[in-house]
Design an enzyme around this catalytic site. Structure first.
Site, mmCIF file in Angstrom:
data_model
loop_
_atom_site.group_PDB
_atom_site.id
_atom_site.type_symbol
_atom_site.label_atom_id
_atom_site.label_comp_id
_atom_site.label_asym_id
_atom_site.label_seq_id
_atom_site.Cartn_x
_atom_site.Cartn_y
_atom_site.Cartn_z
ATOM 1 N N HIS A 147 -94.345 17.483 71.889
ATOM 2 C CA HIS A 147 -95.120 17.611 70.644
ATOM 3 C C HIS A 147 -94.280 17.532 69.360
ATOM 4 O O HIS A 147 -94.464 16.656 68.523
ATOM 5 C CB HIS A 147 -95.843 18.963 70.623
ATOM 6 C CG HIS A 147 -96.683 19.253 71.814
ATOM 7 N ND1 HIS A 147 -97.952 18.746 71.979
ATOM 8 C CD2 HIS A 147 -96.458 20.025 72.913
ATOM 9 C CE1 HIS A 147 -98.473 19.190 73.111
ATOM 10 N NE2 HIS A 147 -97.582 19.971 73.704
HETATM 11 C C1 BDR Z 1 -97.396 23.329 70.120
HETATM 12 O O1 BDR Z 1 -97.402 24.620 70.707
HETATM 13 C C2 BDR Z 1 -96.136 24.950 71.217
HETATM 14 O O2 BDR Z 1 -96.246 25.389 72.513
HETATM 15 C C3 BDR Z 1 -95.271 23.726 71.079
HETATM 16 O O3 BDR Z 1 -93.966 24.099 70.698
HETATM 17 C C4 BDR Z 1 -95.950 22.912 69.997
HETATM 18 O O4 BDR Z 1 -95.478 23.252 68.709
HETATM 19 C C5 BDR Z 1 -98.240 22.409 70.965
HETATM 20 O O5 BDR Z 1 -99.545 22.875 71.023
#
Ligand code: BDR
Ligand code: CA
Length: 314
Positions: free
Chosen positions: A244
Protein backbone atom coordinates in the site's frame (compact mmCIF):
# COMPACT_ATOMS: atom_id res chain seq x y z
CA UNK A 1 17.62 20.33 -12.35
CA UNK A 2 14.68 21.21 -10.11
CA UNK A 3 14.96 21.13 -6.34
CA UNK A 4 13.80 17.96 -4.55
CA UNK A 5 10.32 18.07 -3.08
CA UNK A 6 10.32 18.66 0.69
CA UNK A 7 8.17 16.12 2.48
CA UNK A 8 7.18 15.00 5.97
CA UNK A 9 6.34 11.29 6.21
CA UNK A 10 3.68 10.64 8.83
CA UNK A 11 3.66 6.93 9.45
CA UNK A 12 2.80 3.84 11.54
CA UNK A 13 5.36 1.21 10.40
CA UNK A 14 4.16 -1.47 9.33
CA UNK A 15 6.23 -3.31 6.70
CA UNK A 16 4.64 -1.40 3.81
CA UNK A 17 5.28 1.93 5.57
CA UNK A 18 8.88 0.78 5.97
CA UNK A 19 9.22 0.15 2.23
CA UNK A 20 7.73 3.60 1.55
CA UNK A 21 10.32 5.20 3.85
CA UNK A 22 13.11 3.26 2.12
CA UNK A 23 11.87 4.40 -1.30
CA UNK A 24 11.86 8.04 -0.18
CA UNK A 25 15.31 7.82 1.40
CA UNK A 26 16.66 6.17 -1.75
CA UNK A 27 15.38 9.02 -3.95
CA UNK A 28 17.24 12.21 -2.92
CA UNK A 29 17.08 13.72 -6.43
CA UNK A 30 13.31 13.96 -6.20
CA UNK A 31 12.63 13.92 -2.44
CA UNK A 32 14.03 15.60 0.65
CA UNK A 33 12.67 14.00 3.83
CA UNK A 34 12.42 16.87 6.35
CA UNK A 35 11.38 14.47 9.08
CA UNK A 36 9.43 11.36 9.94
CA UNK A 37 6.51 11.66 12.34
CA UNK A 38 5.22 8.49 13.95
CA UNK A 39 1.60 7.89 14.88
CA UNK A 40 -0.22 5.00 16.53
CA UNK A 41 -1.84 2.70 13.99
CA UNK A 42 -0.65 -0.70 12.85
CA UNK A 43 0.94 -1.05 16.28
CA UNK A 44 1.08 1.31 19.30
CA UNK A 45 3.15 4.52 19.12
CA UNK A 46 6.01 3.11 21.21
CA UNK A 47 6.63 0.64 18.39
CA UNK A 48 5.89 2.89 15.40
CA UNK A 49 8.43 5.48 16.52
CA UNK A 50 10.98 2.75 17.19
CA UNK A 51 10.27 1.07 13.85
CA UNK A 52 10.69 4.40 12.03
CA UNK A 53 14.20 4.64 13.46
CA UNK A 54 14.97 1.00 12.67
CA UNK A 55 14.09 1.70 9.03
CA UNK A 56 16.24 4.85 8.85
CA UNK A 57 19.19 2.88 10.18
CA UNK A 58 18.49 0.07 7.73
CA UNK A 59 18.74 2.68 4.96
CA UNK A 60 21.96 3.91 6.58
CA UNK A 61 20.38 7.33 7.19
CA UNK A 62 20.63 7.73 10.97
CA UNK A 63 20.55 11.54 10.66
CA UNK A 64 16.91 11.67 9.64
CA UNK A 65 14.82 13.35 12.35
CA UNK A 66 12.16 11.04 13.80
CA UNK A 67 9.43 12.35 16.11
CA UNK A 68 6.73 10.60 18.15
CA UNK A 69 3.20 11.93 17.82
CA UNK A 70 -0.26 10.95 19.00
CA UNK A 71 -0.67 7.68 20.88
CA UNK A 72 -4.40 7.39 20.29
CA UNK A 73 -7.07 8.62 17.87
CA UNK A 74 -8.95 11.89 18.49
CA UNK A 75 -12.10 10.30 19.87
CA UNK A 76 -12.03 6.54 19.45
CA UNK A 77 -10.10 3.74 21.06
CA UNK A 78 -7.00 2.69 19.13
CA UNK A 79 -7.45 -0.29 16.81
CA UNK A 80 -4.20 -1.97 15.74
CA UNK A 81 -3.32 -4.51 13.04
CA UNK A 82 -0.92 -7.05 14.57
CA UNK A 83 -2.91 -9.70 12.71
CA UNK A 84 -1.34 -8.35 9.49
CA UNK A 85 1.99 -6.87 10.56
CA UNK A 86 2.91 -9.09 13.52
CA UNK A 87 3.55 -8.18 17.15
CA UNK A 88 6.32 -5.66 16.41
CA UNK A 89 4.74 -4.18 13.27
CA UNK A 90 7.87 -5.21 11.36
CA UNK A 91 7.70 -8.96 11.92
CA UNK A 92 9.66 -11.17 9.57
CA UNK A 93 13.41 -10.56 9.76
CA UNK A 94 14.95 -9.71 13.13
CA UNK A 95 16.43 -6.21 13.00
CA UNK A 96 18.63 -4.56 15.63
CA UNK A 97 17.19 -1.99 18.03
CA UNK A 98 17.91 1.52 16.77
CA UNK A 99 20.79 3.56 18.14
CA UNK A 100 19.72 6.87 16.65
CA UNK A 101 17.75 9.00 19.10
CA UNK A 102 14.10 9.93 18.96
CA UNK A 103 13.77 13.75 18.75
CA UNK A 104 12.28 15.30 21.88
CA UNK A 105 9.82 17.58 20.06
CA UNK A 106 6.29 16.20 19.69
CA UNK A 107 5.53 15.22 16.08
CA UNK A 108 2.58 17.62 15.97
CA UNK A 109 4.83 20.55 16.95
CA UNK A 110 7.41 19.49 14.39
CA UNK A 111 4.74 19.53 11.68
CA UNK A 112 3.54 22.98 12.81
CA UNK A 113 7.03 24.48 13.16
CA UNK A 114 8.16 23.12 9.78
CA UNK A 115 5.15 24.46 7.92
CA UNK A 116 5.59 27.87 9.55
CA UNK A 117 9.31 27.95 8.80
CA UNK A 118 9.37 26.75 5.18
CA UNK A 119 8.02 28.98 2.41
CA UNK A 120 4.24 28.55 2.00
CA UNK A 121 3.26 25.88 -0.50
CA UNK A 122 6.61 24.09 -0.51
CA UNK A 123 6.03 21.21 1.92
CA UNK A 124 4.12 18.05 1.02
CA UNK A 125 2.66 15.91 3.81
CA UNK A 126 2.70 12.16 3.21
CA UNK A 127 0.44 10.38 5.70
CA UNK A 128 0.77 6.60 5.59
CA UNK A 129 -1.26 5.83 8.70
CA UNK A 130 -4.25 7.19 10.65
CA UNK A 131 -4.54 10.97 10.26
CA UNK A 132 -4.39 11.80 13.98
CA UNK A 133 -1.12 13.79 13.93
CA UNK A 134 -2.19 15.83 10.91
CA UNK A 135 -5.65 16.66 12.26
CA UNK A 136 -4.21 17.52 15.67
CA UNK A 137 -1.76 19.92 14.01
CA UNK A 138 -4.64 21.52 12.06
CA UNK A 139 -6.65 22.00 15.26
CA UNK A 140 -3.73 23.38 17.21
CA UNK A 141 -2.45 25.71 14.49
CA UNK A 142 -5.08 26.47 11.84
CA UNK A 143 -2.64 28.93 10.21
CA UNK A 144 -0.57 26.02 8.83
CA UNK A 145 -3.41 24.62 6.71
CA UNK A 146 -2.98 27.24 3.98
CA UNK A 147 0.79 26.75 3.97
CA UNK A 148 0.74 23.08 2.91
CA UNK A 149 1.73 22.39 -0.69
CA UNK A 150 -0.19 19.16 -0.95
CA UNK A 151 -1.19 16.08 1.05
CA UNK A 152 -0.55 12.74 -0.66
CA UNK A 153 -1.94 10.00 1.54
CA UNK A 154 -2.65 6.28 1.63
CA UNK A 155 -6.12 5.65 2.90
CA UNK A 156 -9.69 4.92 1.98
CA UNK A 157 -11.29 2.88 -0.75
CA UNK A 158 -14.27 3.09 -2.99
CA UNK A 159 -14.82 0.17 -5.34
CA UNK A 160 -12.70 -2.03 -3.05
CA UNK A 161 -14.71 -0.82 -0.01
CA UNK A 162 -12.98 -2.02 3.14
CA UNK A 163 -10.17 -4.10 4.56
CA UNK A 164 -10.66 -3.69 8.33
CA UNK A 165 -14.46 -3.62 8.17
CA UNK A 166 -16.62 -4.45 5.14
CA UNK A 167 -16.94 -0.70 4.53
CA UNK A 168 -13.72 0.93 5.69
CA UNK A 169 -10.01 0.95 5.01
CA UNK A 170 -7.76 0.67 8.07
CA UNK A 171 -6.10 4.13 8.17
CA UNK A 172 -9.38 6.01 7.87
CA UNK A 173 -11.27 3.61 10.14
CA UNK A 174 -8.80 3.99 13.00
CA UNK A 175 -9.37 7.75 13.19
CA UNK A 176 -12.39 8.78 11.11
CA UNK A 177 -12.76 12.10 12.95
CA UNK A 178 -9.19 13.02 12.04
CA UNK A 179 -9.74 11.95 8.43
CA UNK A 180 -12.88 14.07 8.27
CA UNK A 181 -10.92 17.14 9.43
CA UNK A 182 -8.25 16.54 6.79
CA UNK A 183 -10.69 15.92 3.93
CA UNK A 184 -12.65 19.04 4.83
CA UNK A 185 -9.56 21.22 5.25
CA UNK A 186 -9.44 22.63 1.72
CA UNK A 187 -5.83 21.45 1.23
CA UNK A 188 -5.06 19.89 -2.15
CA UNK A 189 -5.22 16.11 -1.49
CA UNK A 190 -4.15 13.09 -3.53
CA UNK A 191 -5.49 9.77 -2.24
CA UNK A 192 -4.02 6.32 -2.79
CA UNK A 193 -7.00 4.13 -1.82
CA UNK A 194 -7.26 0.35 -1.82
CA UNK A 195 -8.55 0.68 -5.40
CA UNK A 196 -4.96 1.43 -6.39
CA UNK A 197 -2.95 -0.40 -3.76
CA UNK A 198 -4.77 -3.68 -4.40
CA UNK A 199 -3.17 -3.51 -7.85
CA UNK A 200 0.33 -3.11 -6.36
CA UNK A 201 0.62 -6.84 -5.64
CA UNK A 202 3.93 -8.33 -4.62
CA UNK A 203 3.80 -11.44 -6.75
CA UNK A 204 6.45 -14.16 -6.42
CA UNK A 205 8.66 -12.83 -9.26
CA UNK A 206 8.52 -9.34 -7.71
CA UNK A 207 9.58 -10.63 -4.27
CA UNK A 208 12.38 -12.60 -5.88
CA UNK A 209 13.51 -9.45 -7.70
CA UNK A 210 13.93 -7.75 -4.29
CA UNK A 211 15.78 -10.77 -2.93
CA UNK A 212 18.10 -10.92 -5.93
CA UNK A 213 19.24 -7.32 -5.55
CA UNK A 214 22.08 -8.72 -3.50
CA UNK A 215 21.99 -5.95 -0.87
CA UNK A 216 20.84 -6.19 2.76
CA UNK A 217 17.78 -3.98 2.10
CA UNK A 218 16.62 -6.23 -0.75
CA UNK A 219 16.77 -9.30 1.49
CA UNK A 220 14.90 -7.57 4.32
CA UNK A 221 12.14 -6.26 2.03
CA UNK A 222 11.72 -9.78 0.59
CA UNK A 223 11.49 -11.22 4.13
CA UNK A 224 8.94 -8.60 5.20
CA UNK A 225 6.86 -9.43 2.15
CA UNK A 226 7.12 -13.15 2.87
CA UNK A 227 5.74 -12.41 6.33
CA UNK A 228 2.70 -10.24 5.57
CA UNK A 229 1.70 -11.94 2.33
CA UNK A 230 0.64 -15.05 4.25
CA UNK A 231 -2.28 -13.14 5.70
CA UNK A 232 -3.22 -11.13 2.63
CA UNK A 233 -3.01 -13.96 0.10
CA UNK A 234 -5.35 -16.04 2.16
CA UNK A 235 -7.72 -13.11 2.68
CA UNK A 236 -7.92 -11.96 -0.93
CA UNK A 237 -7.05 -15.14 -2.79
CA UNK A 238 -4.61 -13.00 -4.79
CA UNK A 239 -1.18 -13.95 -6.18
CA UNK A 240 0.54 -11.60 -3.72
CA UNK A 241 -0.04 -9.03 -1.00
CA UNK A 242 -0.70 -5.36 -1.73
CA UNK A 243 2.15 -2.96 -1.04
CA UNK A 244 0.00 0.00 0.00
CA UNK A 245 2.10 2.83 1.36
CA UNK A 246 4.96 2.97 -1.21
CA UNK A 247 2.32 4.11 -3.75
CA UNK A 248 2.40 7.53 -2.04
CA UNK A 249 6.13 7.97 -2.53
CA UNK A 250 6.10 6.47 -6.04
CA UNK A 251 3.49 9.09 -6.98
CA UNK A 252 5.86 11.89 -5.94
CA UNK A 253 8.61 10.43 -8.11
CA UNK A 254 6.60 9.27 -11.12
CA UNK A 255 3.02 10.59 -11.04
CA UNK A 256 2.34 9.26 -14.55
CA UNK A 257 2.20 5.74 -13.05
CA UNK A 258 -1.19 6.64 -11.52
CA UNK A 259 -4.62 7.55 -12.87
CA UNK A 260 -7.51 9.02 -10.92
CA UNK A 261 -10.31 11.55 -10.75
CA UNK A 262 -10.79 14.79 -8.89
CA UNK A 263 -13.94 14.09 -6.90
CA UNK A 264 -15.65 14.77 -3.61
CA UNK A 265 -14.61 12.41 -0.82
CA UNK A 266 -16.61 12.47 2.40
CA UNK A 267 -15.74 10.39 5.44
CA UNK A 268 -18.46 8.56 7.36
CA UNK A 269 -18.27 9.48 11.04
CA UNK A 270 -21.85 8.79 12.14
CA UNK A 271 -22.77 5.18 11.50
CA UNK A 272 -20.97 2.36 13.35
CA UNK A 273 -21.85 0.02 10.47
CA UNK A 274 -19.96 2.06 7.87
CA UNK A 275 -17.66 4.08 10.18
CA UNK A 276 -14.63 5.42 8.30
CA UNK A 277 -16.02 4.71 4.84
CA UNK A 278 -14.65 7.11 2.22
CA UNK A 279 -17.68 7.99 0.12
CA UNK A 280 -16.14 9.06 -3.18
CA UNK A 281 -18.43 10.68 -5.73
CA UNK A 282 -16.71 8.81 -8.57
CA UNK A 283 -19.61 9.24 -11.00
CA UNK A 284 -20.28 12.86 -10.11
CA UNK A 285 -23.81 12.19 -8.97
CA UNK A 286 -23.88 14.87 -6.25
CA UNK A 287 -23.14 18.56 -6.34
CA UNK A 288 -20.60 18.21 -3.54
CA UNK A 289 -17.42 20.13 -4.35
CA UNK A 290 -14.44 17.96 -5.40
CA UNK A 291 -11.84 17.99 -2.61
CA UNK A 292 -9.42 15.21 -3.56
CA UNK A 293 -7.80 13.42 -6.46
CA UNK A 294 -8.85 9.87 -5.81
CA UNK A 295 -6.64 7.41 -7.65
CA UNK A 296 -8.13 4.36 -9.29
CA UNK A 297 -5.42 2.75 -11.35
CA UNK A 298 -1.67 2.27 -11.54
CA UNK A 299 0.92 0.84 -13.88
CA UNK A 300 1.95 -2.00 -11.55
CA UNK A 301 4.95 -3.13 -13.60
CA UNK A 302 6.22 0.45 -13.78
CA UNK A 303 5.70 0.85 -10.03
CA UNK A 304 7.69 -2.30 -9.16
CA UNK A 305 10.42 -1.44 -11.67
CA UNK A 306 10.86 1.96 -9.98
CA UNK A 307 10.77 0.50 -6.46
CA UNK A 308 13.23 -2.28 -7.23
CA UNK A 309 15.66 0.06 -8.96
CA UNK A 310 15.60 2.49 -6.03
CA UNK A 311 15.97 -0.20 -3.34
CA UNK A 312 19.07 -1.40 -5.20
CA UNK A 313 20.74 1.90 -4.29
CA UNK A 314 20.56 1.31 -0.54
C1 BDR B 1 -3.00 0.62 5.37
O1 BDR B 1 -3.16 0.06 6.66
C2 BDR B 1 -1.95 -0.43 7.16
O2 BDR B 1 -2.10 -1.72 7.61
C3 BDR B 1 -0.93 -0.31 6.05
O3 BDR B 1 0.31 0.10 6.58
C4 BDR B 1 -1.51 0.75 5.14
O4 BDR B 1 -1.10 2.05 5.50
C5 BDR B 1 -3.71 -0.26 4.36
O5 BDR B 1 -5.06 -0.32 4.66
CA1 CA C 1 0.66 2.45 7.12
Amino acid sequence: MSQPLKIIIDTDPGQDDAVAILLALASPEEIEVLGITAVAGNVPLELTQKNSRIVCELADKPDVDVFAGCASPLERKLVTAEHVHGKTGLDGPVLPDPKMPLRETHAVDFIIDTLRREPAGTVTLCPLGPLTNIATAFRKAPDIVGRIGEIVLMGGAYFQVGNITPAAEFNIYVDPQAADIVFQSGVSIVVMPLDVTHKALVTRPRVEAFRSLGNHVGTIVAEWTDFFERFDKEKYGSPGAPLHDPCVIAYLIEPALFRGRHVNVTVETGSELTMGMTVADWWGVTNRTPNATFMGDLDANGFFALLTKRLARL
